[in-house]
Every structure is written in C-alpha cells, then in structure tokens.
Design a protein around this motif. Structure first.
Motif, PDB file in Angstrom:
ATOM      1  N   PHE A 186     -28.395 -33.092 -18.777  1.00 30.64           N
ATOM      2  CA  PHE A 186     -27.357 -33.633 -17.907  1.00 30.64           C
ATOM      3  C   PHE A 186     -27.435 -32.989 -16.528  1.00 30.64           C
ATOM      4  O   PHE A 186     -26.419 -32.566 -15.958  1.00 30.64           O
ATOM      5  CB  PHE A 186     -25.982 -33.416 -18.536  1.00 30.64           C
ATOM      6  CG  PHE A 186     -25.864 -33.961 -19.934  1.00 30.64           C
ATOM      7  CD1 PHE A 186     -25.952 -35.316 -20.178  1.00 30.64           C
ATOM      8  CD2 PHE A 186     -25.694 -33.092 -21.017  1.00 30.64           C
ATOM      9  CE1 PHE A 186     -25.850 -35.822 -21.472  1.00 30.64           C
ATOM     10  CE2 PHE A 186     -25.583 -33.586 -22.312  1.00 30.64           C
ATOM     11  CZ  PHE A 186     -25.667 -34.955 -22.539  1.00 30.64           C
ATOM     12  N   ALA A 232     -25.015 -34.226 -13.834  1.00 28.26           N
ATOM     13  CA  ALA A 232     -23.633 -33.743 -13.898  1.00 28.26           C
ATOM     14  C   ALA A 232     -23.533 -32.309 -13.377  1.00 28.26           C
ATOM     15  O   ALA A 232     -22.560 -31.947 -12.704  1.00 28.26           O
ATOM     16  CB  ALA A 232     -23.107 -33.825 -15.322  1.00 28.26           C
ATOM     17  N   LEU A 279     -18.089 -34.693 -18.245  1.00 28.43           N
ATOM     18  CA  LEU A 279     -18.996 -34.895 -19.365  1.00 28.43           C
ATOM     19  C   LEU A 279     -18.896 -33.624 -20.201  1.00 28.43           C
ATOM     20  O   LEU A 279     -19.294 -32.551 -19.754  1.00 28.43           O
ATOM     21  CB  LEU A 279     -20.420 -35.110 -18.866  1.00 28.43           C
ATOM     22  CG  LEU A 279     -21.445 -35.613 -19.881  1.00 28.43           C
ATOM     23  CD1 LEU A 279     -22.667 -36.180 -19.163  1.00 28.43           C
ATOM     24  CD2 LEU A 279     -21.884 -34.518 -20.848  1.00 28.43           C
ATOM     25  N   ALA A 328     -12.857 -35.720 -20.928  1.00 31.01           N
ATOM     26  CA  ALA A 328     -13.801 -36.776 -20.559  1.00 31.01           C
ATOM     27  C   ALA A 328     -13.081 -37.906 -19.831  1.00 31.01           C
ATOM     28  O   ALA A 328     -13.614 -38.507 -18.877  1.00 31.01           O
ATOM     29  CB  ALA A 328     -14.518 -37.309 -21.797  1.00 31.01           C
ATOM     30  N   LEU A 337     -20.268 -31.409 -15.563  1.00 26.72           N
ATOM     31  CA  LEU A 337     -20.517 -30.893 -16.912  1.00 26.72           C
ATOM     32  C   LEU A 337     -19.490 -29.833 -17.285  1.00 26.72           C
ATOM     33  O   LEU A 337     -19.298 -28.848 -16.563  1.00 26.72           O
ATOM     34  CB  LEU A 337     -21.918 -30.292 -16.993  1.00 26.72           C
ATOM     35  CG  LEU A 337     -22.327 -29.790 -18.388  1.00 26.72           C
ATOM     36  CD1 LEU A 337     -22.397 -30.946 -19.380  1.00 26.72           C
ATOM     37  CD2 LEU A 337     -23.676 -29.077 -18.329  1.00 26.72           C
ATOM     38  N   ILE A 348     -20.368 -34.379 -28.098  1.00 27.67           N
ATOM     39  CA  ILE A 348     -20.517 -34.816 -26.717  1.00 27.67           C
ATOM     40  C   ILE A 348     -19.631 -36.027 -26.472  1.00 27.67           C
ATOM     41  O   ILE A 348     -19.636 -36.992 -27.246  1.00 27.67           O
ATOM     42  CB  ILE A 348     -21.982 -35.161 -26.390  1.00 27.67           C
ATOM     43  CG1 ILE A 348     -22.862 -33.900 -26.512  1.00 27.67           C
ATOM     44  CG2 ILE A 348     -22.101 -35.753 -24.997  1.00 27.67           C
ATOM     45  CD1 ILE A 348     -24.332 -34.141 -26.259  1.00 27.67           C
ATOM     46  N   THR A 349     -18.862 -35.959 -25.413  1.00 30.08           N
ATOM     47  CA  THR A 349     -18.009 -37.074 -25.033  1.00 30.08           C
ATOM     48  C   THR A 349     -18.101 -37.256 -23.531  1.00 30.08           C
ATOM     49  O   THR A 349     -18.132 -36.286 -22.771  1.00 30.08           O
ATOM     50  CB  THR A 349     -16.551 -36.839 -25.496  1.00 30.08           C
ATOM     51  OG1 THR A 349     -15.737 -37.938 -25.085  1.00 30.08           O
ATOM     52  CG2 THR A 349     -15.978 -35.544 -24.960  1.00 30.08           C
ATOM     53  N   LYS A 350     -18.186 -38.519 -23.094  1.00 32.31           N
ATOM     54  CA  LYS A 350     -18.477 -38.818 -21.693  1.00 32.31           C
ATOM     55  C   LYS A 350     -17.404 -39.725 -21.091  1.00 32.31           C
ATOM     56  O   LYS A 350     -16.757 -40.492 -21.814  1.00 32.31           O
ATOM     57  CB  LYS A 350     -19.836 -39.503 -21.581  1.00 32.31           C
ATOM     58  CG  LYS A 350     -20.984 -38.746 -22.240  1.00 32.31           C
ATOM     59  CD  LYS A 350     -22.251 -39.583 -22.295  1.00 32.31           C
ATOM     60  CE  LYS A 350     -23.366 -38.862 -23.034  1.00 32.31           C
ATOM     61  NZ  LYS A 350     -24.591 -39.689 -23.164  1.00 32.31           N
ATOM     62  N   TYR A 405     -19.583 -43.279 -17.042  1.00 27.51           N
ATOM     63  CA  TYR A 405     -20.809 -42.494 -16.882  1.00 27.51           C
ATOM     64  C   TYR A 405     -21.970 -43.258 -17.518  1.00 27.51           C
ATOM     65  O   TYR A 405     -21.791 -43.867 -18.583  1.00 27.51           O
ATOM     66  CB  TYR A 405     -20.639 -41.129 -17.569  1.00 27.51           C
ATOM     67  CG  TYR A 405     -21.871 -40.258 -17.501  1.00 27.51           C
ATOM     68  CD1 TYR A 405     -22.143 -39.491 -16.377  1.00 27.51           C
ATOM     69  CD2 TYR A 405     -22.788 -40.227 -18.558  1.00 27.51           C
ATOM     70  CE1 TYR A 405     -23.284 -38.707 -16.311  1.00 27.51           C
ATOM     71  CE2 TYR A 405     -23.928 -39.447 -18.492  1.00 27.51           C
ATOM     72  CZ  TYR A 405     -24.169 -38.688 -17.362  1.00 27.51           C
ATOM     73  OH  TYR A 405     -25.298 -37.912 -17.292  1.00 27.51           O
ATOM     74  N   PRO A 406     -23.171 -43.299 -16.903  1.00 26.01           N
ATOM     75  CA  PRO A 406     -23.619 -42.562 -15.714  1.00 26.01           C
ATOM     76  C   PRO A 406     -23.482 -43.333 -14.411  1.00 26.01           C
ATOM     77  O   PRO A 406     -23.997 -42.890 -13.376  1.00 26.01           O
ATOM     78  CB  PRO A 406     -25.099 -42.313 -16.035  1.00 26.01           C
ATOM     79  CG  PRO A 406     -25.504 -43.548 -16.773  1.00 26.01           C
ATOM     80  CD  PRO A 406     -24.296 -43.961 -17.583  1.00 26.01           C
ATOM     81  N   SER A 446     -20.285 -37.497 -12.672  1.00 23.55           N
ATOM     82  CA  SER A 446     -19.449 -36.696 -13.560  1.00 23.55           C
ATOM     83  C   SER A 446     -19.752 -35.222 -13.326  1.00 23.55           C
ATOM     84  O   SER A 446     -20.627 -34.874 -12.532  1.00 23.55           O
ATOM     85  CB  SER A 446     -19.724 -37.072 -15.017  1.00 23.55           C
ATOM     86  OG  SER A 446     -18.879 -36.363 -15.887  1.00 23.55           O
ATOM     87  N   GLY A 493     -16.069 -39.568 -28.977  1.00 27.37           N
ATOM     88  CA  GLY A 493     -17.400 -39.026 -28.723  1.00 27.37           C
ATOM     89  C   GLY A 493     -18.238 -39.030 -29.986  1.00 27.37           C
ATOM     90  O   GLY A 493     -17.914 -39.698 -30.965  1.00 27.37           O
TER      91      GLY A 493
END
Length: 324
Positions: A177, A180, A104, A99, A76, A63-65, A69-70, A74, A51
C-alpha cells in the motif's frame, strides 16, 4: 537498578474484587489485563464487519478499505487490538469505522493465532449486581484461575516476540500500500489495551535487538537504535505501560485514559505527561470519568453514558489522526 513503574501489577494471592458498574463483569484488582481487555462486549445491533482477513508475509491481518479506494487517496493506519485479537467481530467493526473515515486499515494478528484466554468466546456474561456469598467465592476462584492463565499468556507475548511481527507487517504493508503511505507521509497507528503499549514503542527509537529480533553483529559498534516506525499515534486505556514507554515516544501522541485506572495508574500517566512536555513532543491526554477500562473498544453497554463516552473517545482519536 531502578525498576520501571508499571501500569499493571502481578496477581496477588488474595483476589480483591469490585463491581464498579452494576450489570458489568467484576474487575480483578490484581489482574494483569482487565476483563474488558480479553472479553468482547455484545456487538451493537445492526453492525457487521465489511473487511476481510488475508496475509501480509506470514502474518494474518484484517484489512478494511474506504469504499472509494483506490480511486480516491487514502492513508495507511495500523490498528493494534487488545487481547481479543483480529477474529473479534467488535475489533473488525472498529477497524471498519476508521476505514469509513478515509483510512486503509491493517489490523495484524500480533498474537500469532494465540489470542488471550477466553477471548474467542462470543458470549458476554455479566455478573450478578449483588452476588451472594457463595457466588462471590465462586467468582473469586474463577478470577484467580483466569488471572493465572492471562499471566501465562502474557509471558508468551513480550516485546521481543510481538515487535518483530509488527515490524514485518509494516514493511509488507508499506510495499503493498505504498500509495497510502505516500499520501499520508508515513504510517498512522492506533492501539487499544494491549496494543496501546506497542503504538508507543513503534513511535520510539528502539534497540534493534528488541525491535527486529537481531543480535549485536559488531561488539565494537554495539547495539543500534531504529525508529520511529510510525508518523503519529493514538491510544486508549493502555495496559502494561511504563513511564519509560511514554518518555520514549518521539511522534505526536493522543491518549484516551480512564480515571483511577489500576491498569494504567494516574501516577504513570502524569509522569508520562511531564516527560512529553519536557521533550517537546506534541500530545493530548484526555481522562474519562465514570467508565470502565476498555470502554473505548466498540461494544454495547447497558449504561448509555458509557456508550456516549465510547463515541467521544473514537472522535478524539480520529480527530488527532486527521489533524496530522
């Protein structure tokens, strides 16, 4: 006035030590936070963060997804760390693991760039398995000084300081987000050590003077309550948790606990379970034997059984989140 039953105690003048796990650091019985709350274990071989650190409002966040995504939906997840904070590689990898499971993850700097003392030192130093008398004296002096520094640090990071940071991050994250949040029907949350208490608080109805740093605007109307701010929570080996913290929870909660944990005593946990049952709050509590406080935070141990329990705790928390 009845004093709340804390899961921690102030340091005593005489430091009592025990080496619960040979090869691991000694544990100060009176410390406000344990060694595992403020010092990282060695990072497992071959693991590295994926991330990035950015900002939501005025707060730094990791922040790591999910990789898809998107393009794929996902949910949150707010991840609250122990004293080592968001710059800890282990905490970052821990967030990445959620993640990889479709969340997310937003991991905020709840300490405003002031992590716990010594937490920025990446080197984990284990104590001798059978220390000599001189070594024990040196360890005692060191632990006393460390306890003092940690208590001073804790005095700087109270709910009145931390909760407004978290509430602001939540508001900004919901905006950025929104997809999410909508997909998950709210915000999910996990917390380790220090962060565990704040998952409980965010899952409760709080006075606005605490949660938002507001003053009472109308004396006749009095103090209002707000919350819960999350949909569901999961915590591991919390510190500074009171019975009242658990009694206040209004959302489904999962707790991964350590047997005979002086930082989260059995009596506090058991009284909390009774309150959750009486309040008809969906919950699960699992107690892990033969592990140190902090075991659920990603990190390597010489004892393979602790590593397995670490994985088990992650699956417990992940399973709870996915089932809600």
């Amino acid at each position: 006035m009845h004093e709340p039953e804390n899961a921690t105690k102030a340091p005593e003048s005489d430091v009592e030590e025990r080496s619960a796990f040979p090869g691991d650091s000694t544990v100060d019985q009176g410390a406000s936070l344990g060694e595992h709350c403020v010092t990282d274990r060695p990072t497992p071989a071959g693991e590295a963060p994926t991330g990035e650190i950015s900002k939501l409002g005025n707060t730094e966040v990791y922040i790591t997804k999910p990789s898809d995504y998107p393009h794929a939906p996902s949910k949150l997840l707010l991840l609250l760390t122990g004293g080592t904070g968001i710059k800890s590689v282990n905490n970052q990898i821990q967030a990445d693991k959620y993640a990889q499971e479709g969340f997310l993850v937003v991991m905020p700097d709840q300490f405003a760039n002031d992590p716990a003392p010594n937490s920025t030192d990446p080197t984990y130093v284990s104590q001798p398995e059978t220390p000599t008398i001189i070594e024990r004296v040196k360890l005692g002096v060191t632990e006393t000084a460390k306890s003092f520094l940690i208590d001073m640090w804790l005095a700087r990071h109270t709910p009145e300081k931390v909760l407004p940071i978290l509430q602001d991050v939540l508001e900004k994250a919901k905006e950025e987000f929104a997809d999410a949040v909508a997909n998950g029907g709210g915000v999910y949350a996990v917390g380790y050590c220090f962060g565990a208490k704040y998952v409980l608080l965010l899952g409760s109805e709080l006075k606005d003077t605490v949660a938002w740093g507001e003053k009472v605007r109308d004396e006749e109307e009095g103090v209002k309550t707000k919350g819960p701010s999350i949909k569901v929570g999961a915590i591991a080996h919390g510190t500074m948790i009171t019975k009242e913290d658990i009694e206040g929870i209004k959302v489904p909660i999962s707790m991964a606990c350590v047997e005979n944990d002086q930082l989260f005593p059995d009596e506090v946990r058991e009284e909390g379970k009774k309150a959750l049952a009486a309040g008809v709050v969906e919950h699960e509590v699992k107690v892990y034997e033969g592990v140190p406080h902090g075991f659920a935070v990603l990190g390597d141990y010489a004892d393979g059984k602790i590593v397995e329990k670490q994985k088990e705790a992650f699956q417990q928390m992940l399973g709870w989140l996915k089932s809600h």
